[in-house]
Design an enzyme around this catalytic site. Sequence first.
Site, mmCIF file in Angstrom:
data_model
loop_
_atom_site.group_PDB
_atom_site.id
_atom_site.type_symbol
_atom_site.label_atom_id
_atom_site.label_comp_id
_atom_site.label_asym_id
_atom_site.label_seq_id
_atom_site.Cartn_x
_atom_site.Cartn_y
_atom_site.Cartn_z
ATOM 1 N N CYS A 1 13.417 10.485 7.105
ATOM 2 C CA CYS A 1 13.370 9.949 8.471
ATOM 3 C C CYS A 1 14.735 10.077 9.151
ATOM 4 O O CYS A 1 14.811 10.236 10.364
ATOM 5 C CB CYS A 1 12.913 8.511 8.449
ATOM 6 N N LYS B 1 0.838 -1.206 0.000
ATOM 7 C CA LYS B 1 0.000 0.000 0.000
ATOM 8 C C LYS B 1 0.872 1.255 0.000
ATOM 9 O O LYS B 1 1.557 1.521 0.987
ATOM 10 C CB LYS B 1 -0.931 0.051 1.210
HETATM 11 P P1 TAP Z 1 2.227 7.534 8.450
HETATM 12 O O1 TAP Z 1 1.097 8.438 8.674
HETATM 13 O O2 TAP Z 1 2.605 6.595 9.519
HETATM 14 O O3 TAP Z 1 1.889 6.742 7.113
HETATM 15 C C1 TAP Z 1 2.682 5.720 6.602
HETATM 16 C C2 TAP Z 1 1.810 4.765 5.808
HETATM 17 O O4 TAP Z 1 0.924 4.086 6.691
HETATM 18 C C3 TAP Z 1 0.918 5.448 4.778
HETATM 19 O O5 TAP Z 1 0.789 4.597 3.656
HETATM 20 C C4 TAP Z 1 -0.380 5.572 5.534
HETATM 21 O O6 TAP Z 1 -1.511 5.729 4.715
HETATM 22 C C5 TAP Z 1 -0.419 4.256 6.271
HETATM 23 N N1 TAP Z 1 -1.267 4.212 7.438
HETATM 24 C C6 TAP Z 1 -1.828 5.252 8.130
HETATM 25 N N2 TAP Z 1 -2.542 4.775 9.180
HETATM 26 C C7 TAP Z 1 -2.429 3.423 9.152
HETATM 27 C C8 TAP Z 1 -2.922 2.370 9.981
HETATM 28 N N3 TAP Z 1 -3.671 2.630 11.064
HETATM 29 N N4 TAP Z 1 -2.605 1.101 9.681
HETATM 30 C C9 TAP Z 1 -1.817 0.822 8.611
HETATM 31 N N5 TAP Z 1 -1.335 1.769 7.787
HETATM 32 C C10 TAP Z 1 -1.623 3.058 8.051
HETATM 33 O O7 TAP Z 1 3.561 8.293 8.096
HETATM 34 P P2 TAP Z 1 3.774 9.344 6.955
HETATM 35 O O8 TAP Z 1 3.195 10.639 7.406
HETATM 36 O O9 TAP Z 1 3.322 8.802 5.661
HETATM 37 O O10 TAP Z 1 5.378 9.400 6.890
HETATM 38 C C11 TAP Z 1 6.094 10.189 7.728
HETATM 39 C C12 TAP Z 1 6.734 9.360 8.838
HETATM 40 O O11 TAP Z 1 7.375 8.210 8.322
HETATM 41 C C13 TAP Z 1 7.799 10.113 9.550
HETATM 42 O O12 TAP Z 1 7.624 9.977 10.940
HETATM 43 C C14 TAP Z 1 9.092 9.471 9.109
HETATM 44 O O13 TAP Z 1 10.140 9.562 10.007
HETATM 45 C C15 TAP Z 1 8.678 8.078 8.871
HETATM 46 N N6 TAP Z 1 9.563 7.449 7.907
HETATM 47 C C16 TAP Z 1 10.478 6.546 8.358
HETATM 48 C C17 TAP Z 1 11.353 5.970 7.482
HETATM 49 C C18 TAP Z 1 12.336 4.996 7.984
HETATM 50 S S1 TAP Z 1 13.172 4.163 6.918
HETATM 51 N N7 TAP Z 1 12.556 4.820 9.241
HETATM 52 C C19 TAP Z 1 11.301 6.266 6.123
HETATM 53 C C20 TAP Z 1 10.369 7.181 5.688
HETATM 54 C C21 TAP Z 1 9.499 7.761 6.594
HETATM 55 P P3 TAP Z 1 -1.939 7.223 4.303
HETATM 56 O O14 TAP Z 1 -0.875 7.769 3.452
HETATM 57 O O15 TAP Z 1 -3.178 7.044 3.542
HETATM 58 O O16 TAP Z 1 -2.132 7.983 5.583
#
Ligand code: TAP
Length: 476
Positions: A290, A182
């Site tokens: 991140c 996803k």
């Molecule tokens: P999230 O809101 O956590 O979203 C990540 C993914 O999870 C999206 O596809 C999101 O869908 C989905 N999602 C949301 N709620 C969910 C649930 N209850 N169950 C399963 N999936 C769900 O994070 P973001 O805002 O996209 O990304 C930013 C964060 O990611 C930052 O904190 C960053 O540090 C972290 N990040 C970490 C890394 C590594 S490698 N450690 C790399 C990149 C990013 P939607 O898009 O539809 O909300």
Amino acid sequence: MVFEYAPAPESAAIVDIRPSYGLFVGGEFTDGHGEPFKTVNPADESPLAEIACADAADVDRAVAAARAAFDTVWGPMPGAERAKYLYRIARIVQERSRELAVLESIDNGKPIRESRDVDVPLVAAHFFYYAGWADKLGHAGFGPDPRPVGVAGQVIPWNFPLLMLAWKIAPALACGNTVVLKPAETTPLTALLFAEICRQAELPPGVVNIVTGAGATGQALVEHPGIDKVAFTGSTEVGRQIARSVAGTSKRLTLELGGKAANIVYADAPLDQAVEGIVNGIFFNQGHVCCAGSRLLVQESAADELLERLKARMATLRVGDPLDKNTDVGAINSAAQLARIRELADAGEAEGAERWSPACELPGEGYWFAPTVFTGVAQSHRIAREEIFGPVLSVLTFRTPDEAVTKANNTPYGLSAGIWTEKGSLILWTAERLRAGVVWANTFNKFDPASPFGGYKESGFGREGGRHGLEAYLDA
Ligand code: TAP
């Protein structure tokens, strides 16, 4: 409506964005039963396409397709044969790199220079790298006959849409697993173009399935009883929810979560080189990284000089059109993310830190935030503790190496860190004491498919990349 697959034009110099996109299930583009949603160009807020939304029944179909492909085709296939498909995908990514880079920049807002020179080449490199492992898994130290885990449910964020997809899919496929992935709601387009690439590579149907949608789709996927493994990259908050939902099941789990990296500059460091590393560390990809070096820890005696040079360098950054090759800092990915960055920056001022940005004119439409540095930051300030995930740098000072390490480790996160000094012994001394999964020395934000990447503490667990990245996808 049935989604017809149409191969991209031979000379895909211009990206062909279709008005609507379906889910990719069992090798076909199909309708979703949830409410379709729009993805917009963050540089001007114009709608790009309507995207199908997978509900729980659609996720169920995708998992069934992945299971069938695992049982009948992909699981039993010799590694050397699987490798051929991965090599083919890698080559097609290279052939279509321009199209992928442009589409990524349009959907995400990142500068074309980054998507062209960093994201897409790394995507191809990941598929090449893991293709090389597919027929050598018996020699990877996991025992003579390691088995794939089965069907992997993979959920990824919006900051590196295609690269995160590659980090997830390449090792999973190399080990003989099938996947349902996803993408993030705001950046689905390159994952859907990747689905076309899977068809072009004649990957057997069901080996890769892409289900688009919002958080509910991700939740339906990770909670589906038919998957054997969950791989998640995203926020610590959602990671916690996923860990709770997977607890007590037989599913394997890896979490790549947030970070608040310290970029430590000792007074003897080559300052101009350090300034480049600081700029790259926090302004690369608008700070939507991140492992961004979001806390600059500078030794007190060099702080004034370093800040002067840093501000002069920041004044040269070009903020604007992501498709302009001269752009250094592109658009913020979404209105929601922009609101979060603004809220934290305002909190920084309210708590007493000093805010500075170079004079720069931001476009009138779209989501934009000027490169910003805060000085006089205390460890208790929100901008020193919380992940901002934007182009905002918090500067703290230290006097001794012990103090640098204590301050660097004073965070619930533990993903990455940087060290700048001429002294090799000081690099080793500091790196040994930092609680961070990745430590860069005299460089920052360097990635390679052969290097493992992952965090400690609230940055998650499990490693992606390198031989370590195979572990999550093998029952050894
Ligand atoms: P999230 O809101 O956590 O979203 C990540 C993914 O999870 C999206 O596809 C999101 O869908 C989905 N999602 C949301 N709620 C969910 C649930 N209850 N169950 C399963 N999936 C769900 O994070 P973001 O805002 O996209 O990304 C930013 C964060 O990611 C930052 O904190 C960053 O540090 C972290 N990040 C970490 C890394 C590594 S490698 N450690 C790399 C990149 C990013 P939607 O898009 O539809 O909300």
